[in-house]
Design a protein around this motif. Structure first.
Motif, PDB file in Angstrom:
ATOM      1  N   PHE A  79       0.626  -0.693  -0.136  1.00  0.00           N
ATOM      2  CA  PHE A  79      -0.086   0.061   0.211  1.00  0.00           C
ATOM      3  C   PHE A  79       0.494   1.487  -0.434  1.00  0.00           C
ATOM      4  CE2 PHE A  79      -2.337   3.476   2.240  1.00  0.00           C
ATOM      5  CZ  PHE A  79      -3.786   2.961   1.157  1.00  0.00           C
ATOM      6  N   TRP A  80       0.742   1.779  -0.992  1.00  0.00           N
ATOM      7  CA  TRP A  80       2.092   3.432  -1.162  1.00  0.00           C
ATOM      8  C   TRP A  80       0.948   4.955  -1.300  1.00  0.00           C
ATOM      9  CZ3 TRP A  80       1.234  -1.379  -3.534  1.00  0.00           C
ATOM     10  CH2 TRP A  80       2.676  -1.854  -3.202  1.00  0.00           C
ATOM     11  N   ARG A  81       1.382   5.697  -0.891  1.00  0.00           N
ATOM     12  CA  ARG A  81       0.461   6.850  -0.851  1.00  0.00           C
ATOM     13  C   ARG A  81       1.347   7.709  -1.442  1.00  0.00           C
ATOM     14  NH1 ARG A  81      -3.915   7.892   2.225  1.00  0.00           N
ATOM     15  NH2 ARG A  81      -4.164   6.781   3.786  1.00  0.00           N
ATOM     16  N   ILE A  82       0.610   8.825  -2.300  1.00  0.00           N
ATOM     17  CA  ILE A  82       1.045   9.922  -3.501  1.00  0.00           C
ATOM     18  C   ILE A  82       1.299  11.386  -2.370  1.00  0.00           C
ATOM     19  CG2 ILE A  82       1.181  10.824  -5.650  1.00  0.00           C
ATOM     20  CD1 ILE A  82       1.631   8.202  -5.880  1.00  0.00           C
ATOM     21  N   ASP A  83       2.673  11.533  -2.612  1.00  0.00           N
ATOM     22  CA  ASP A  83       2.136  12.792  -2.145  1.00  0.00           C
ATOM     23  C   ASP A  83       2.192  13.731  -2.878  1.00  0.00           C
ATOM     24  OD1 ASP A  83       4.000  11.740  -0.614  1.00  0.00           O
ATOM     25  OD2 ASP A  83       5.869  11.776  -0.702  1.00  0.00           O
ATOM     26  N   GLU A  84       2.249  14.125  -3.989  1.00  0.00           N
ATOM     27  CA  GLU A  84       1.888  15.097  -5.159  1.00  0.00           C
ATOM     28  C   GLU A  84       0.864  15.381  -6.105  1.00  0.00           C
ATOM     29  OE1 GLU A  84       4.224  15.889  -8.059  1.00  0.00           O
ATOM     30  OE2 GLU A  84       5.832  15.362  -6.585  1.00  0.00           O
ATOM     31  N   SER A  85      -0.346  15.611  -5.751  1.00  0.00           N
ATOM     32  CA  SER A  85      -0.934  15.079  -6.965  1.00  0.00           C
ATOM     33  C   SER A  85      -2.057  14.138  -7.127  1.00  0.00           C
ATOM     34  CB  SER A  85      -0.599  15.362  -8.191  1.00  0.00           C
ATOM     35  OG  SER A  85      -1.684  16.027  -8.966  1.00  0.00           O
ATOM     36  N   SER A  86      -3.414  13.789  -7.649  1.00  0.00           N
ATOM     37  CA  SER A  86      -3.949  13.602  -6.975  1.00  0.00           C
ATOM     38  C   SER A  86      -3.838  12.382  -8.206  1.00  0.00           C
ATOM     39  CB  SER A  86      -5.528  13.139  -7.318  1.00  0.00           C
ATOM     40  OG  SER A  86      -6.034  14.472  -8.243  1.00  0.00           O
ATOM     41  N   ILE A  87      -4.052  11.079  -7.680  1.00  0.00           N
ATOM     42  CA  ILE A  87      -3.931   9.971  -8.594  1.00  0.00           C
ATOM     43  C   ILE A  87      -5.943   9.467  -9.880  1.00  0.00           C
ATOM     44  CG2 ILE A  87      -4.268   7.600  -9.217  1.00  0.00           C
ATOM     45  CD1 ILE A  87      -2.931   7.291  -6.496  1.00  0.00           C
ATOM     46  N   ARG A  88      -4.849   9.663 -11.330  1.00  0.00           N
ATOM     47  CA  ARG A  88      -6.142  10.054 -12.743  1.00  0.00           C
ATOM     48  C   ARG A  88      -6.752   8.556 -13.003  1.00  0.00           C
ATOM     49  NH1 ARG A  88      -9.519  13.283 -13.570  1.00  0.00           N
ATOM     50  NH2 ARG A  88      -9.057  13.435 -15.874  1.00  0.00           N
ATOM     51  N   ASP A  89      -5.847   7.173 -13.090  1.00  0.00           N
ATOM     52  CA  ASP A  89      -5.492   6.435 -13.445  1.00  0.00           C
ATOM     53  C   ASP A  89      -4.446   5.374 -13.145  1.00  0.00           C
ATOM     54  OD1 ASP A  89      -6.822   3.987 -15.076  1.00  0.00           O
ATOM     55  OD2 ASP A  89      -6.456   5.029 -16.871  1.00  0.00           O
ATOM     56  N   ILE A  90      -4.642   4.040 -12.862  1.00  0.00           N
ATOM     57  CA  ILE A  90      -4.008   2.845 -12.754  1.00  0.00           C
ATOM     58  C   ILE A  90      -3.557   1.510 -13.555  1.00  0.00           C
ATOM     59  CG2 ILE A  90      -3.548   3.350 -10.167  1.00  0.00           C
ATOM     60  CD1 ILE A  90      -5.217   1.394  -9.829  1.00  0.00           C
ATOM     61  N   ALA A  91      -2.281   1.018 -13.770  1.00  0.00           N
ATOM     62  CA  ALA A  91      -2.479   0.318 -14.447  1.00  0.00           C
ATOM     63  C   ALA A  91      -1.597  -0.988 -13.986  1.00  0.00           C
ATOM     64  CB  ALA A  91      -2.205  -0.076 -16.004  1.00  0.00           C
ATOM     65  N   VAL A  92      -1.715  -2.189 -13.787  1.00  0.00           N
ATOM     66  CA  VAL A  92      -0.467  -3.118 -13.660  1.00  0.00           C
ATOM     67  C   VAL A  92       0.000  -4.463 -14.500  1.00  0.00           C
ATOM     68  CG1 VAL A  92      -2.394  -4.402 -12.208  1.00  0.00           C
ATOM     69  CG2 VAL A  92       0.904  -4.596 -11.008  1.00  0.00           C
ATOM     70  N   ALA A  93       0.996  -4.991 -14.266  1.00  0.00           N
ATOM     71  CA  ALA A  93       1.735  -5.874 -15.605  1.00  0.00           C
ATOM     72  C   ALA A  93       1.707  -7.086 -15.280  1.00  0.00           C
ATOM     73  CB  ALA A  93       3.653  -5.742 -15.599  1.00  0.00           C
ATOM     74  N   ASN A  94       1.927  -8.661 -15.630  1.00  0.00           N
ATOM     75  CA  ASN A  94       1.752  -9.619 -15.304  1.00  0.00           C
ATOM     76  C   ASN A  94       2.448  -9.924 -13.720  1.00  0.00           C
ATOM     77  OD1 ASN A  94       0.148 -10.065 -16.936  1.00  0.00           O
ATOM     78  ND2 ASN A  94       1.854 -11.418 -18.111  1.00  0.00           N
ATOM     79  N   GLY A  95       2.757 -10.819 -13.520  1.00  0.00           N
ATOM     80  CA  GLY A  95       2.877 -10.937 -12.106  1.00  0.00           C
ATOM     81  C   GLY A  95       3.536 -10.026 -11.044  1.00  0.00           C
ATOM     82  N   GLY A  96       2.613  -9.027 -11.171  1.00  0.00           N
ATOM     83  CA  GLY A  96       2.769  -7.239 -10.421  1.00  0.00           C
ATOM     84  C   GLY A  96       3.950  -6.754 -10.333  1.00  0.00           C
ATOM     85  N   ARG A  97       4.745  -6.921 -11.470  1.00  0.00           N
ATOM     86  CA  ARG A  97       6.062  -6.410 -11.539  1.00  0.00           C
ATOM     87  C   ARG A  97       6.333  -5.415 -11.317  1.00  0.00           C
ATOM     88  NH1 ARG A  97       5.465  -9.942 -16.561  1.00  0.00           N
ATOM     89  NH2 ARG A  97       6.398 -11.388 -14.818  1.00  0.00           N
ATOM     90  N   GLY A  98       5.508  -4.852 -12.357  1.00  0.00           N
ATOM     91  CA  GLY A  98       4.886  -3.131 -12.534  1.00  0.00           C
ATOM     92  C   GLY A  98       3.930  -2.310 -12.281  1.00  0.00           C
ATOM     93  N   ILE A  99       3.972  -1.254 -11.627  1.00  0.00           N
ATOM     94  CA  ILE A  99       2.621  -0.289 -11.729  1.00  0.00           C
ATOM     95  C   ILE A  99       2.591   1.034 -12.633  1.00  0.00           C
ATOM     96  CG2 ILE A  99       0.864   0.456  -9.854  1.00  0.00           C
ATOM     97  CD1 ILE A  99       1.658  -1.571  -7.803  1.00  0.00           C
TER      98      ILE A  99
END
Length: 318
Positions: free
Chosen positions: A106-126
């Motif tokens: 679980f991670w928080r973003i310090d600046e600006s709001s999140i607009r969209d997200i995506a994750v790769a196979n195996g959870g290796r990259g977000i």
């Protein structure tokens, strides 16, 4: 993939689902369907984030972003291998394992709001797209991160290739980029005449989809960056909430904020079929956002909407 029935361009679209399940009693903030059509993850207005196997009556898992507080998760994405899910509210994102049901981080973003997200196979990259125009690529296992600074305005839509090596992004600066998550270098640039509202990568690496807020929605060759087709429609604008390529590469399925799903020919951009999902009962006017679309292996169409409903629809072949 084999799609079975016949449909001509002038046919009346079938709008009665084959089956329907209520996955969020009071409606949903977000949802995604796995590319294999087996899983639905839905962020409900009052019941947190639920993971469902399509066709089953009880959820596999119930996840909470903010403990026992109000659910504010507005973005959900399932990896192409259906093994990991990333969820986010405006300020934080979480990675979950489908095999165990446990949170990975679980991670928080310090600046600006999140607009969209995506994750790769195996959870290796977000991928995390933000309202300040920056996109972060983050690897949970190594803590490696880079920021893509190609966009000058708010990010509206992002997608990631199954292997995590490539990202597609679109923003209010009228541009979409295909870029490398290894180097941050731009591979292809796609210019639009208005803000880019939706992008999607074909999981087989053949095509890309970019759509703007007015009249231009294009399918591109992912290798060359050259146009394959332009979606053909009469409306002055057409907004898409989701886009999914069929496994055989012949079709593009899209969802919209106006209850509608459309099936398109990748080769020609012709509209082949249309469906209308049930409205959210408490909404005024009676409408519903199609958050996610997908295909089952036999060509059956899937939808998940803000009404809290997941539905299956008859397969079609033009």
């Amino acid at each position: 993939m084999t799609i079975l029935s016949q449909l001509s361009a002038c046919s009346v679209p079938e709008t009665t689902p084959v089956e329907r399940w209520r996955h969020a009693a009071d409606g949903a903030f977000a949802a995604d369907i796995s590319p294999n059509g087996e899983l639905v993850v839905m962020s409900g207005v009052n019941n947190g984030i639920n993971v469902w196997r399509v066709g089953q009556d009880e959820p596999l898992y119930n996840w909470q972003h903010q403990g026992e507080g109000n659910n504010l998760v507005t973005t959900v994405h399932i990896s192409a291998d259906a093994q990991y899910v990333v969820t986010s509210d405006r300020e934080a994102f979480a990675l979950w394992s489908v095999s165990t049901g446990d949170p990975v981080g679980f991670w928080r973003i310090d600046e600006s709001s999140i607009r969209d997200i995506a994750v790769a196979n195996g959870g290796r990259g977000i991928l995390v797209g933000r309202s300040n125009g920056k996109i972060m690529y983050f690897e949970p296992d190594t803590s490696r991160r880079i920021e893509f600074l190609g966009h000058q305005e708010k990010i509206n839509s992002i997608d990631i290739s199954p292997n995590g090596k490539f990202a597609l992004s679109g923003g209010n600066d009228y541009l979409a980029y295909l870029w490398s998550t290894d180097t941050g270098q731009v591979i292809h640039t796609f210019n639009h005449s208005s803000r880019v509202t939706k992008v999607a990568i074909d999981d087989e690496g053949r095509y890309l989809f970019t759509a703007d807020s007015k009249r231009e929605s294009k399918i591109w060759n992912a290798q060359t960056g050259e146009p394959v087709s332009t979606l053909s429609y009469i409306a002055r604008q057409k907004i898409f909430t989701d886009a999914q390529f069929s496994s055989d590469g012949k079709y593009l399925l899209t969802g919209s904020p106006s209850r509608r799903m459309h099936l398109w020919s990748v080769a020609t951009g012709e509209q082949l079929a249309e469906w209308k999902v049930a409205p959210r009962e408490t909404s005024v006017p009676k409408t519903s956002v199609v958050y996610a679309v997908g295909f089952l292996s036999n060509g059956t169409i899937l939808s998940a909407s803000s009404a809290g409903l997941t539905s299956t629809w008859e397969p079609y072949l033009p």
